[in-house]
Write an enzyme that holds these catalytic residues in place. Structure first.
Site, PDB file in Angstrom:
ATOM      1  CB  SER A   1      49.082  15.650  -1.130  1.00 52.13           C
ATOM      2  OG  SER A   1      50.700  15.718  -0.860  1.00 52.13           O
TER       3      SER A   1
ATOM      4  CB  CYS B   1      48.462  30.640   3.873  1.00 50.12           C
ATOM      5  SG  CYS B   1      47.600  29.693   2.814  1.00 50.12           S
TER       6      CYS B   1
ATOM      7  CB  CYS C   1      40.729  26.040   4.363  1.00 48.05           C
ATOM      8  SG  CYS C   1      42.498  25.560   3.963  1.00 48.05           S
TER       9      CYS C   1
ATOM     10  CB  CYS D   1      47.293  29.042   8.131  1.00 48.11           C
ATOM     11  SG  CYS D   1      45.517  28.723   8.411  1.00 48.11           S
TER      12      CYS D   1
ATOM     13  CB  CYS E   1      40.543  31.037   3.033  1.00 48.75           C
ATOM     14  SG  CYS E   1      41.865  31.779   4.110  1.00 48.75           S
TER      15      CYS E   1
ATOM     16  CG  ASP F   1      55.848  18.975  -3.187  1.00 50.28           C
ATOM     17  OD1 ASP F   1      54.529  18.176  -3.106  1.00 50.28           O
ATOM     18  OD2 ASP F   1      56.546  18.866  -2.402  1.00 50.28           O
ATOM     19  CG  ASP F   2      51.227  19.295  -1.536  1.00 49.35           C
ATOM     20  OD1 ASP F   2      50.832  19.986  -0.879  1.00 49.35           O
ATOM     21  OD2 ASP F   2      51.879  18.248  -1.604  1.00 49.35           O
TER      22      ASP F   2
ATOM     23  CB  CYS G   1      41.225  18.537  14.044  1.00 49.93           C
ATOM     24  SG  CYS G   1      42.490  19.010  14.914  1.00 49.93           S
TER      25      CYS G   1
HETATM   26  P1  5GP Z   1      58.025  22.389   2.807  1.00 50.06           P
HETATM   27  O1  5GP Z   1      59.229  21.295   2.527  1.00 50.06           O
HETATM   28  O2  5GP Z   1      58.329  23.332   1.738  1.00 50.06           O
HETATM   29  O3  5GP Z   1      58.355  23.015   4.338  1.00 50.06           O
HETATM   30  O4  5GP Z   1      56.764  21.753   2.744  1.00 50.06           O
HETATM   31  C1  5GP Z   1      56.000  21.184   1.704  1.00 50.06           C
HETATM   32  C2  5GP Z   1      55.769  19.988   1.740  1.00 50.06           C
HETATM   33  O5  5GP Z   1      55.000  19.652   2.899  1.00 50.06           O
HETATM   34  C3  5GP Z   1      54.658  19.587   0.509  1.00 50.06           C
HETATM   35  O6  5GP Z   1      55.242  18.483   0.290  1.00 50.06           O
HETATM   36  C4  5GP Z   1      53.340  19.201   1.359  1.00 50.06           C
HETATM   37  O7  5GP Z   1      52.878  17.880   0.837  1.00 50.06           O
HETATM   38  C5  5GP Z   1      53.974  18.880   2.840  1.00 50.06           C
HETATM   39  N1  5GP Z   1      53.036  19.211   3.799  1.00 50.06           N
HETATM   40  C6  5GP Z   1      52.876  18.228   4.841  1.00 50.06           C
HETATM   41  N2  5GP Z   1      51.928  18.844   5.704  1.00 50.06           N
HETATM   42  C7  5GP Z   1      51.602  20.077   5.198  1.00 50.06           C
HETATM   43  C8  5GP Z   1      50.439  21.029   5.582  1.00 50.06           C
HETATM   44  O8  5GP Z   1      49.880  20.982   6.788  1.00 50.06           O
HETATM   45  N3  5GP Z   1      50.381  22.157   4.452  1.00 50.06           N
HETATM   46  C9  5GP Z   1      51.054  22.225   3.702  1.00 50.06           C
HETATM   47  N4  5GP Z   1      50.718  23.416   2.890  1.00 50.06           N
HETATM   48  N5  5GP Z   1      52.130  21.153   3.289  1.00 50.06           N
HETATM   49  C10 5GP Z   1      52.317  20.116   3.841  1.00 50.06           C
HETATM   50 FE1  SF4 Z   2      43.615  27.383   4.490  1.00 50.47          FE
HETATM   51 FE2  SF4 Z   2      45.680  29.096   4.009  1.00 50.47          FE
HETATM   52 FE3  SF4 Z   2      43.247  30.077   4.507  1.00 50.47          FE
HETATM   53 FE4  SF4 Z   2      44.832  28.711   6.509  1.00 50.47          FE
HETATM   54  S1  SF4 Z   2      45.145  30.726   5.675  1.00 50.47           S
HETATM   55  S2  SF4 Z   2      42.482  28.421   6.236  1.00 50.47           S
HETATM   56  S3  SF4 Z   2      45.770  27.153   5.351  1.00 50.47           S
HETATM   57  S4  SF4 Z   2      43.919  28.951   3.030  1.00 50.47           S
HETATM   58 MG    MG Z   3      54.145  16.516  -0.163  1.00 51.96          MG
END
Ligand code: 5GP
Ligand code: SF4
Ligand code: MG
Length: 451
Positions: free
Chosen positions: A282, A433, A234, A381, A430, A344-345, A1
């Site tokens: 991202s 996760c 985070c 998380c 942190c 990818d991130d 949020c």
């Molecule tokens: P996956 O497809 O592996 O489940 O998720 C990874 C992808 O989801 C990444 O491309 C990331 O940019 C996107 N993504 C969207 N929302 C989130 C989020 O809340 N947390 C994370 N870690 N990735 C997210």
């Molecule tokens: Fe961020 Fe991961 Fe910590 Fe949650 S557990 S606050 S997503 S670093």
């Molecule tokens: Mg993405």
């Protein structure tokens, strides 16, 4: 949020509107504002984006020079209308509004305690618990806010509004960002500094972990409500959540991501590839960092349709499945016949990576080397980011070779937790996760973990 506040700013609702709009990436499910004209608190909120909830006529009805606002991304509590923030209570002792980012891990225990004392809740969000706690405490509003903050465990950056003041509060671990800045004759407060820059404000102050900042009688006063603090910003804020133009704890998000890309490139010495591409948006900063460090040219190999919201945030798998395909297309002329490094991130369920590898191969890519600009997520998380349940996390069940095979990549590489920590070694992160090292007790959520 995301939360935004405006203190003693003429037409606080319009500046809050711009603020929330700049924080829209932090939540698209709902948006709301509570505005005070010195006498009464007026609220306007609804499902959807800030632009849809606040049409011009609605904004004009929200008069006053004090406001707090919220954009919602649901983790705790469902999508019901009662959970849309700010949450407002109009009592005989005066009105209060609360806007909260984070997740309170002892929420269930506190809710039960309050219910046993006769409190009645409208919704299921932890923010309502916050409001009830504040109301129940005795003393000035500052004292009530401080007593409440001391009882909460978990991640919170929240704002409290009454008829003539705003309080900004940050949890003792500093899990979620929150900053404020002088603006015109008053102050603005925001989850991220990107909202300040759109207003031409380039100087801001971060709340410290365990700090309450009071905006009252035209003054700003800071109070440290506990000495028992740690530093656990985070990591996912830097990796995925925050906007690249934001500065979080003194570190620009884009710069952080570029460094993660460089770390990945250093692990790839000798890798033969023709181009580097990032998954928009991202991962673009990390892709730039990788390309710079490796000398492999950066290309636009994927186009993102900007009119589809962040896939992950749509709550069902079916919706996510549909969303991803709507969202990304390969640029065939760029990837055809090429050996591609795809950055990818993060990797959560593995669905995005798998789909993109397929897309690129269908478009004629000779090889796709997947590089993830973070460690693999292995734990849920409980602090306000939807990294999913343990069952859904690919990293909780598969090792690197298995994931590589699952996503159909020619090779896979990601960061180690220690490498991630090194990227921001001047602050504490942190990384729960990624390694299960939670900085708070988890209360009822402990069971989720043990499942
Ligand atoms: P996956 O497809 O592996 O489940 O998720 C990874 C992808 O989801 C990444 O491309 C990331 O940019 C996107 N993504 C969207 N929302 C989130 C989020 O809340 N947390 C994370 N870690 N990735 C997210
Ligand atoms: Fe961020 Fe991961 Fe910590 Fe949650 S557990 S606050 S997503 S670093
Ligand atoms: Mg993405």
């Amino acid at each position: 949020c995301g939360v935004f506040g405006a203190y003693r700013i003429e037409n606080a609702s319009s500046i809050t509107y711009y603020g929330l709009h700049s924080l829209q990436h932090r939540g698209q499910e709902a948006s709301g504002m509570a505005v005070c004209d010195g006498k009464e608190i007026h609220v306007q909120k609804g499902k959807g984006l800030t632009v849809d909830v606040f049409r011009k006529d609605k904004l004009n009805q929200l008069e006053g020079d004090l406001a707090i606002g919220h954009v919602r991304y649901s983790t705790a509590g469902g999508q019901e209308n009662e959970n849309i923030q700010p949450i407002v209570s109009k009592g005989h002792l005066g009105s209060l509004a609360v806007a909260h980012n984070g997740q309170i891990v002892n929420e269930k225990e506190l809710r039960l305690e309050l219910e046993n004392q006769g409190a009645i809740f409208q919704g299921t969000s932890d923010s309502e618990v916050l409001l009830h706690l504040i109301q129940k405490e005795k003393g000035t509003l500052l004292e009530k806010v401080i007593k409440t903050a001391r009882r909460l465990e978990g991640a919170f950056s929240f704002l409290v509004l009454d008829e003539d003041s705003i309080y900004a509060v940050r949890d003792r671990h500093g899990l979620r960002p929150l900053s404020y800045a002088a603006f015109k004759d008053g102050y603005v407060i925001s989850s991220e500094t990107c909202a300040f820059e759109v207003m031409g404000i380039y100087d801001s102050t971060d709340l410290k972990p365990g700090e309450v900042v009071e905006f009252k009688k035209g003054l700003v006063k800071k109070y440290q409500y506990t000495q028992d603090i740690t530093h656990h910003m985070c990591a996912m804020e830097y990796i995925y959540f925050a906007r690249p133009d934001s500065v979080v704890e003194g570190i620009n998000v884009h710069a952080f991501r570029k460094k993660t890309g460089a770390v990945l490139a250093k692990k790839d010495v000798g890798l033969e590839a023709d181009i580097v591409i990032g998954v928009p948006d991202s991962s673009l900063s990390a892709a730039i960092g990788y390309a710079e460090a490796s000398g492999i040219p950066l290309e636009t190999g994927l186009y993102k349709n900007r009119y589809v919201g962040r896939t992950f945030i749509q709550p069902t798998q079916a919706m996510r499945d549909r969303g991803v395909r709507m969202k990304l297309s390969p640029v065939t002329s760029v990837v055809k016949g090429k050996s591609v490094v795809m950055i990818d991130d993060s990797i959560v369920r593995g669905t995005t990576s798998r789909r993109i590898v397929r897309l690129l191969k269908e478009a004629g890519a000779k090889a796709v080397h997947v590089r993830i600009a973070s460690p693999v997520i292995t734990h849920p998380c409980f602090y306000g980011v939807d990294t999913s349940t343990k069952e859904e996390l690919i990293g909780a069940h598969m090792n690197k070779d298995e994931i590589e095979k699952y996503i159909e990549a020619d090779s896979l590489q990601y960061m180690e937790v220690e490498e991630l920590k090194q990227v921001a070694k001047e602050i504490g992160l942190c990384v729960a996760c990624f390694n299960g090292d939670y900085c708070t007790p988890l209360y009822s959520y402990q069971k989720v973990l043990e499942k």
